[in-house]
Design a protein around this motif. Structure first.
Motif, PDB file in Angstrom:
ATOM      1  N   ALA A 574     -80.910  -8.146  16.956  1.00  0.00           N
ATOM      2  CA  ALA A 574     -82.290  -7.712  16.747  1.00  0.00           C
ATOM      3  C   ALA A 574     -83.000  -8.525  15.670  1.00  0.00           C
ATOM      4  O   ALA A 574     -84.204  -8.774  15.762  1.00  0.00           O
ATOM      5  N   ASP A 575     -82.253  -8.970  14.637  1.00  0.00           N
ATOM      6  CA  ASP A 575     -82.892  -9.678  13.529  1.00  0.00           C
ATOM      7  C   ASP A 575     -82.962 -11.187  13.737  1.00  0.00           C
ATOM      8  O   ASP A 575     -83.720 -11.885  13.061  1.00  0.00           O
ATOM      9  N   ARG A 576     -82.195 -11.724  14.662  1.00  0.00           N
ATOM     10  CA  ARG A 576     -82.236 -13.159  14.983  1.00  0.00           C
ATOM     11  C   ARG A 576     -81.912 -13.323  16.475  1.00  0.00           C
ATOM     12  O   ARG A 576     -80.792 -13.702  16.846  1.00  0.00           O
ATOM     13  N   PRO A 577     -82.854 -13.046  17.320  1.00  0.00           N
ATOM     14  CA  PRO A 577     -82.617 -12.979  18.772  1.00  0.00           C
ATOM     15  C   PRO A 577     -81.956 -14.231  19.340  1.00  0.00           C
ATOM     16  O   PRO A 577     -82.345 -15.358  19.019  1.00  0.00           O
ATOM     17  N   ARG A 578     -80.954 -13.994  20.182  1.00  0.00           N
ATOM     18  CA  ARG A 578     -80.225 -15.097  20.829  1.00  0.00           C
ATOM     19  C   ARG A 578     -80.265 -15.000  22.349  1.00  0.00           C
ATOM     20  O   ARG A 578     -80.428 -15.997  23.030  1.00  0.00           O
ATOM     21  N   PHE A 579     -80.142 -13.771  22.871  1.00  0.00           N
ATOM     22  CA  PHE A 579     -80.145 -13.571  24.322  1.00  0.00           C
ATOM     23  C   PHE A 579     -81.014 -12.378  24.691  1.00  0.00           C
ATOM     24  O   PHE A 579     -81.079 -11.399  23.943  1.00  0.00           O
ATOM     25  N   ALA A 580     -81.661 -12.504  25.854  1.00  0.00           N
ATOM     26  CA  ALA A 580     -82.459 -11.407  26.401  1.00  0.00           C
ATOM     27  C   ALA A 580     -81.842 -10.974  27.719  1.00  0.00           C
ATOM     28  O   ALA A 580     -81.331 -11.797  28.478  1.00  0.00           O
ATOM     29  N   VAL A 581     -81.911  -9.664  27.984  1.00  0.00           N
ATOM     30  CA  VAL A 581     -81.312  -9.103  29.197  1.00  0.00           C
ATOM     31  C   VAL A 581     -82.303  -8.132  29.833  1.00  0.00           C
ATOM     32  O   VAL A 581     -82.954  -7.342  29.134  1.00  0.00           O
ATOM     33  N   ALA A 582     -82.419  -8.209  31.159  1.00  0.00           N
ATOM     34  CA  ALA A 582     -83.215  -7.234  31.911  1.00  0.00           C
ATOM     35  C   ALA A 582     -82.321  -6.627  32.985  1.00  0.00           C
ATOM     36  O   ALA A 582     -81.597  -7.348  33.672  1.00  0.00           O
ATOM     37  N   VAL A 583     -82.368  -5.305  33.106  1.00  0.00           N
ATOM     38  CA  VAL A 583     -81.552  -4.589  34.086  1.00  0.00           C
ATOM     39  C   VAL A 583     -82.452  -3.667  34.902  1.00  0.00           C
ATOM     40  O   VAL A 583     -83.291  -2.947  34.336  1.00  0.00           O
TER      41      VAL A 583
END
Length: 647
Positions: A574-583
């Motif tokens: 949350a503080d240093r975003p690396r990956f995003a996911v959608a389900v």
């Protein structure tokens, strides 16, 4: 009676003149013929020598080896295997039916195989070989070879055939190949001569189809000598041509396998995207299918099983499927209001459980209402009435423009089949498409991702990545072609107030980490991997006033196809975003209950590089999580092979 001498002399003169004219004409014709023969034999000798040579020597195309497809770590996804096949030549076989009858006693041939071969031999020229059976085992091939003296016209050949070693995991991404059809040819203005080769296969869907020109290669040639009947006598020269180029995708094979396993039993889709590069690490659609069935010629029974399955395994839900995004759209409405300066982060609206406007009542999911709500709390608790109020002030055009900026309503350029554009409606759209005026109720419905708004899981992943990164990051599926890295698209800022973006991110973090957040039960407790997210539930049916009066049916009490869709979008850390996911879980019910646990597991898997660590889950859930991990239908790996790379 004797003719006069004068008449006789005149007749003789006439005959002499005619003979002279006729003789002259004959000599002129003979001279012209001689001149033409001289011209053909001397002046045009090279031309006719070439024509005779072309009659004697034929050029035949040789299909090139198709390019291979790999995952980001070099694991083969699509390969070319040696294919043993049996062919028959009608000219040499004589009685084809009798030969095939003898052949079926040696190798298994169905009645359909026999009928197809007989029909094909009648369509083809007598000396052209026709495939009887392919993908034979070495044992079957050996039996045919031993018995060839009793099988006139039958011979064995070795070729290449496409195979997908990872089976169903990549079916919707890579697609499959199949024989060239008349429909395929009709779509091309200048078809490659390769496509005319009997049995030649091209990409039918997915990467195989969208990158056909890259994967196909260039045909080789074989120069052969033929006799007057066209029968091959010998090969004079051979050029093998150029094999197709190899393609490396951004997908991580082991992560893809985990996501597919995690979705087992659901009709669902998940997309995992790298927030920094745009690389798509996993694109899963469930249920899936084995693409090898299509390459080999799928049976009627297998195809019927796929088409009659209510979960639609042939559909690629991750990029083709479009759904009302539900409450995952609320970040779009909130940002549109903040950027327009119409609503501030601390401005509040009263939620009594509904909004009465234009003679209609629009309900909140919480029947008793949420009370006073500001932007932060409205996202954390997913209050609908807050967004009803905001949307009336902002207007649908501003909301639609913000959705486009975040990647919704946009067809993203990745080499997959039928990538959906989705829909972010505007005032003019309804008039142009439906011939109806836009009404305030349309705006209210759109504010919470219902009504006309539609988005794919891919678009929701892009939206989440852009919110997390604050850039116009775009998805990327191809990492390299023939070892040459493909350029990572340069990103720019979203032209949004950083303070507004921070406010949205804080609220998304609280959704998962605040006790009042709708995603709190699916939180991550490891401080280094905390998740930010937003749940969504989109209705697929209208709830009548009578049903509300007696109590709305619970999803579990409804037939599967009438239940709500469940959605969850998230990123981590949350503080240093690396990956995003959608389900998206079709007819899964509530997003926080059905989709959020999947998103959490997938984020932990991609961050950890292996099975999610139990200590990242709340203590009360670890026993159940451990049992779940043991039951996942993961593919067995070779000794010493572990999880995926973190690259």
């Amino acid at each position: 009676m004797r003719r006069p001498v004068k008449d006789t002399d005149d007749s003789a003169r006439r005959i002499g003149r005619r003979a002279l004219v006729l003789g002259g004409a004959q000599m002129a014709f003979a001279g012209l013929l001689a001149w033409q023969m001289r011209k053909m034999q001397i002046e045009e000798a090279d031309k006719f020598r070439l024509l005779a040579e072309e009659n004697r020597i034929n050029l035949r195309l040789l299909p090139p080896a198709r390019g291979l497809i790999f995952d980001r770590n070099g694991v083969p996804i699509a390969e070319n295997d040696q294919n043993y096949r049996v062919v028959i030549v009608r000219e040499d076989a004589g009685d084809v039916a009798a030969v095939l009858d003898r052949l079926r006693r040696i190798i298994p041939l169905s009645d359909e195989d026999i009928a197809r071969t007989l029909a094909e031999t009648q369509r083809r020229v007598r000396f052209v070989p026709v495939t009887v059976a392919d993908r034979l085992s070495w044992e079957d091939l050996s039996r045919v070879a031993v018995n060839t003296p009793a099988l006139p016209g039958v011979r064995v050949e070795v070729g290449l055939s496409r195979t997908y070693p990872l089976g169903s995991d990549f079916a919707h991404i890579v697609g499959y190949v199949g024989p060239v059809s008349d429909y395929d040819l009709s779509k091309l203005d200048d078809p490659d001569p390769l496509l005319q080769i009997p049995g030649f296969q091209i990409g039918k869907s997915g990467v195989e189809a969208r990158m056909e020109d890259v994967l196909r290669g260039r045909a080789g040639t074989s120069q052969i000598e033929v006799n007057a009947a066209g029968r091959v006598m010998r090969e004079l020269s051979r050029d093998e041509g150029v094999a197709g180029r190899n393609v490396q995708l951004t997908i991580d094979e082991s992560l893809q396998n985990y996501v597919q396993a995690r979705l087992a039993g659901e009709s669902a889709a998940t997309v995992v995207m790298d927030v920094e590069t745009g690389d798509l690490k996993a694109i899963a659609s469930a249920p899936t299918f084995d693409p090898n069935l299509f390459v080999r010629g799928i049976s009627v029974a297998d195809y019927r099983a796929l088409t009659e399955n209510k979960y639609r395994p042939l559909a690629n839900k991750s990029v083709q499927g479009v759904y009302p995004p539900g409450s995952t759209f609320k970040m779009v409405t909130a940002l549109a209001a903040l950027e327009a300066g119409i609503v501030g982060p601390e401005d509040t609206f009263w939620c009594p459980g509904y909004l009465q406007t234009a003679g209609r009542r629009f309900h909140c999911w919480k029947r008793g209402g949420h009370g006073h709500m500001n932007m932060h709390d409205s996202l954390v608790q997913s209050c609908d009435v807050y967004y009803y109020e905001v949307a009336q002030r902002v207007g649908i055009d501003r909301i639609s423009a913000m959705a486009n900026k975040l990647g919704l309503g946009v067809r993203h350029d990745i080499p997959m089949s039928a990538v959906a554009e989705g829909l972010t409606p505007t005032l003019d759209w309804k008039q142009q498409r439906r011939g109806e005026s836009w009404v305030i109720g349309d705006t209210i419905n759109a504010s919470i991702g219902q009504g006309f708004v539609l988005a794919s899981p891919l678009q929701l992943a892009v939206m989440t990545a852009r919110l997390a990164a604050g850039t116009d990051i775009a998805p990327r599926l191809v990492r390299a072609i023939d070892g040459v890295p493909q350029e990572v698209r340069r990103t720019g800022a979203l032209d949004l107030d950083p303070a507004n973006l921070r406010a949205i991110r804080r609220a998304m973090s609280a959704v998962s980490n605040s006790r009042r957040g709708t995603g709190y039960r699916s939180r991550i407790v490891d401080e280094t991997m905390l998740m930010a997210g937003k749940s969504g539930t989109s209705q697929v049916r209208n709830i009548t006033a009578a049903e509300r009066a007696r109590g709305v049916f619970r999803n579990e009490d409804l037939p599967w196809e009438r239940r709500d869709h469940a959605l969850f979008v998230s990123y981590a850390p949350a503080d240093r975003p690396r990956f995003a996911v959608a389900v998206v879980v079709e007819h899964g019910g509530g997003g926080s209950a059905a989709a959020a646990p999947i998103a959490r597991d997938v984020l932990l898997r991609v961050l950890n590089g292996d099975l999610p660590p139990l200590e990242a889950y709340p203590a009360s859930q670890r026993e159940n999580i451990e049992q779940q991990q043991r039951s996942l239908p993961l593919r067995q790996r070779a000794p010493g092979q572990t999880g995926s790379s973190r690259a």
